[in-house]
Design a protein around this motif. Structure first.
Motif, mmCIF file in Angstrom:
data_model
loop_
_atom_site.group_PDB
_atom_site.id
_atom_site.type_symbol
_atom_site.label_atom_id
_atom_site.label_comp_id
_atom_site.label_asym_id
_atom_site.label_seq_id
_atom_site.Cartn_x
_atom_site.Cartn_y
_atom_site.Cartn_z
ATOM 1 N N THR A 131 77.101 57.204 45.789
ATOM 2 C CA THR A 131 76.235 58.119 46.535
ATOM 3 C C THR A 131 74.793 57.635 46.538
ATOM 4 O OG1 THR A 131 77.667 59.941 45.825
ATOM 5 C CG2 THR A 131 75.555 60.531 46.792
ATOM 6 N N PHE A 132 74.335 57.172 45.391
ATOM 7 C CA PHE A 132 72.973 56.653 45.265
ATOM 8 C C PHE A 132 72.776 55.468 46.214
ATOM 9 C CE2 PHE A 132 69.688 56.644 41.579
ATOM 10 C CZ PHE A 132 68.667 56.813 42.499
ATOM 11 N N GLY A 133 73.760 54.569 46.238
ATOM 12 C CA GLY A 133 73.671 53.385 47.085
ATOM 13 C C GLY A 133 73.598 53.737 48.566
ATOM 14 N N ILE A 134 74.469 54.649 49.011
ATOM 15 C CA ILE A 134 74.481 55.049 50.423
ATOM 16 C C ILE A 134 73.168 55.757 50.782
ATOM 17 C CG2 ILE A 134 75.614 56.491 52.159
ATOM 18 C CD1 ILE A 134 78.229 56.081 50.651
ATOM 19 N N ALA A 135 72.680 56.614 49.881
ATOM 20 C CA ALA A 135 71.430 57.339 50.140
ATOM 21 C C ALA A 135 70.249 56.377 50.264
ATOM 22 C CB ALA A 135 71.176 58.354 49.031
ATOM 23 N N LEU A 136 70.228 55.346 49.418
ATOM 24 C CA LEU A 136 69.137 54.374 49.468
ATOM 25 C C LEU A 136 69.140 53.578 50.770
ATOM 26 C CD1 LEU A 136 69.149 52.994 45.809
ATOM 27 C CD2 LEU A 136 67.386 54.418 46.873
ATOM 28 N N MET A 137 70.306 53.420 51.365
ATOM 29 C CA MET A 137 70.411 52.666 52.620
ATOM 30 C C MET A 137 70.199 53.543 53.854
ATOM 31 S SD MET A 137 73.484 49.913 51.923
ATOM 32 C CE MET A 137 74.704 51.144 51.447
ATOM 33 N N THR A 138 69.916 54.828 53.629
ATOM 34 C CA THR A 138 69.643 55.744 54.736
ATOM 35 C C THR A 138 68.136 55.912 54.862
ATOM 36 O OG1 THR A 138 71.704 56.940 54.270
ATOM 37 C CG2 THR A 138 70.082 58.043 55.673
ATOM 38 N N PRO A 139 67.494 55.284 55.858
ATOM 39 C CA PRO A 139 66.027 55.307 55.946
ATOM 40 C C PRO A 139 65.500 56.683 56.328
ATOM 41 C CG PRO A 139 66.973 54.309 57.916
ATOM 42 C CD PRO A 139 68.116 54.531 56.960
ATOM 43 N N PRO A 140 64.340 57.068 55.795
ATOM 44 C CA PRO A 140 63.727 58.347 56.186
ATOM 45 C C PRO A 140 63.198 58.264 57.611
ATOM 46 C CG PRO A 140 62.240 57.108 54.764
ATOM 47 C CD PRO A 140 63.537 56.339 54.792
ATOM 48 N N LEU A 141 63.548 59.233 58.439
ATOM 49 C CA LEU A 141 63.125 59.235 59.837
ATOM 50 C C LEU A 141 62.181 60.388 60.160
ATOM 51 C CD1 LEU A 141 66.485 58.200 61.560
ATOM 52 C CD2 LEU A 141 64.463 56.788 61.149
ATOM 53 N N SER A 142 61.575 60.930 59.125
ATOM 54 C CA SER A 142 60.554 61.968 59.293
ATOM 55 C C SER A 142 59.758 62.027 57.996
ATOM 56 C CB SER A 142 61.196 63.330 59.588
ATOM 57 O OG SER A 142 61.972 63.763 58.480
ATOM 58 N N GLY A 143 58.653 62.733 58.037
ATOM 59 C CA GLY A 143 57.877 62.933 56.827
ATOM 60 C C GLY A 143 57.032 61.747 56.408
ATOM 61 N N PRO A 144 56.494 61.775 55.189
ATOM 62 C CA PRO A 144 55.497 60.805 54.735
ATOM 63 C C PRO A 144 56.001 59.367 54.597
ATOM 64 C CG PRO A 144 56.214 62.201 52.918
ATOM 65 C CD PRO A 144 56.768 62.800 54.163
ATOM 66 N N PHE A 145 57.287 59.155 54.397
ATOM 67 C CA PHE A 145 57.799 57.796 54.195
ATOM 68 C C PHE A 145 58.400 57.179 55.453
ATOM 69 C CE2 PHE A 145 58.493 59.182 49.567
ATOM 70 C CZ PHE A 145 57.193 58.804 49.239
ATOM 71 N N CYS A 146 58.318 57.869 56.572
ATOM 72 C CA CYS A 146 58.837 57.334 57.832
ATOM 73 C C CYS A 146 57.803 56.382 58.436
ATOM 74 C CB CYS A 146 59.139 58.471 58.806
ATOM 75 S SG CYS A 146 59.782 57.904 60.392
ATOM 76 N N THR A 147 58.257 55.190 58.856
ATOM 77 C CA THR A 147 57.344 54.188 59.409
ATOM 78 C C THR A 147 57.502 53.997 60.916
ATOM 79 O OG1 THR A 147 58.936 52.450 58.819
ATOM 80 C CG2 THR A 147 57.176 52.931 57.232
ATOM 81 N N GLU A 148 58.722 54.154 61.424
ATOM 82 C CA GLU A 148 58.933 53.999 62.867
ATOM 83 C C GLU A 148 60.154 54.802 63.298
ATOM 84 O OE1 GLU A 148 61.550 49.912 63.097
ATOM 85 O OE2 GLU A 148 59.362 49.709 63.045
ATOM 86 N N GLY A 149 60.193 55.159 64.591
ATOM 87 C CA GLY A 149 61.299 55.962 65.118
ATOM 88 C C GLY A 149 61.378 57.329 64.486
ATOM 89 N N CYS A 150 60.234 57.901 64.163
ATOM 90 C CA CYS A 150 60.207 59.163 63.423
ATOM 91 C C CYS A 150 60.507 60.364 64.330
ATOM 92 C CB CYS A 150 58.852 59.352 62.764
ATOM 93 S SG CYS A 150 58.367 57.976 61.685
ATOM 94 N N TYR A 151 61.198 61.339 63.771
ATOM 95 C CA TYR A 151 61.473 62.588 64.482
ATOM 96 C C TYR A 151 60.450 63.629 64.065
ATOM 97 C CZ TYR A 151 65.939 60.561 65.818
ATOM 98 O OH TYR A 151 66.909 59.752 66.349
ATOM 99 N N GLU A 152 60.023 64.424 65.013
ATOM 100 C CA GLU A 152 59.032 65.450 64.753
ATOM 101 C C GLU A 152 59.517 66.804 65.263
ATOM 102 O OE1 GLU A 152 55.325 64.190 66.392
ATOM 103 O OE2 GLU A 152 55.149 62.450 65.059
#
Length: 252
Positions: free
Chosen positions: A33-54
């Motif tokens: 679970t940890f491994g899969i979660a780490l490979m899921t990029p954040p797409l909103s919020g403070p750690f999102c860098t591109e393709g962010c949802y608002e």
């Protein structure tokens, strides 16, 4: 050996053998679970860098199931964590059962909170979007960094850390492995409290999902470690039963 003694020995053997496999399963599921979660990029919020949802997050339908895959093993892990805590409670000596009961009680509340949170994401968000029913989605979706999903995750993993606190006191200070297990669980609880305090003081209501990431990481690292340690303790108990002749031991 009386019938009562034989029955007690059989129950102890079943507990140790079952607990051993549950501890191994807990470790494996946590790592997955940890491994899969780490490979899921954040797409909103403070750690999102591109393709962010608002806000209002009405264009997230294409992210299913990619961004939700980690929730399936997370649900299974959370349920196994509860079973694991019950096994640790039954492993504890009689004079420490009270702490074990409290640990199991908090783990039950944590499990209910987290499983419900993940199940809502999997069963409500995507069907609602596909049917054009977007009312309330912004508050419920995982992409909202200060929405209900994040709040329930924070609550669930906070409760999990509280269960670690109580279950820690079921371990003896005399056995080295049990002493290490005790400190790992206590460290997990206090790191969670410290991270909540620091993030809250620093960011206040604008912490978004930063504490959520911190508490999940802490709790999963604790589960990884305690799963390994407890599997060794169960294995030692099985070997002791074999050496004392309490029960013929099949290979584990």
């Amino acid at each position: 050996m009386t019938h009562e003694q034989t029955t007690g020995t059989d129950q102890s053997f079943i507990l140790n053998r079952f607990g051993y496999f549950i501890a191994i399963l807990t470790t494996g599921l946590t790592a997955l679970t940890f491994g899969i979660a780490l490979m899921t990029p954040p797409l909103s919020g403070p750690f999102c860098t591109e393709g962010c949802y608002e806000y209002p997050y009405s264009d997230i339908a294409s992210r299913f199931p990619r961004d939700y895959l980690w929730m399936y093993p997370a649900i299974l892990l959370t349920l196994v964590y509860l079973i694991f805590m019950v096994c640790v409670y039954n492993y504890a000596p009689r004079d420490r059962k009270l702490f074990g009961q409290l640990g199991v009680a908090f783990s039950g509340i944590a499990t209910l909170t987290l499983v419900a949170d993940y199940f809502i994401q999997l069963s409500v968000i995507q069907p609602s979007l596909l049917n054009g029913e977007t009312d309330g989605i912004a508050l419920l979706t995982q992409y909202n960094p200060h929405g209900i999903f994040i709040a329930l995750e924070e609550l669930g993993y906070l409760l999990m850390s509280v269960s670690f606190l109580f279950i820690a006191f079921t371990y003896s200070r005399k056995d080295r492995l049990e002493q290490i297990s005790r400190w790992v669980l206590l460290a997990g609880f206090w790191l969670t409290v410290l991270s909540l305090a620091l993030i809250s003081v620093t960011l206040g209501i604008h912490r978004e999902y930063i504490f959520e990431l911190a508490v999940i990481s802490i709790d999963w690292l604790v589960l990884l470690t305690i799963g390994v340690l407890q599997s060794i303790l169960f294995k030692k108990a099985l070997r002791k039963q074999a050496l004392t002749g309490e029960r013929d031991l099949a290979p584990v």
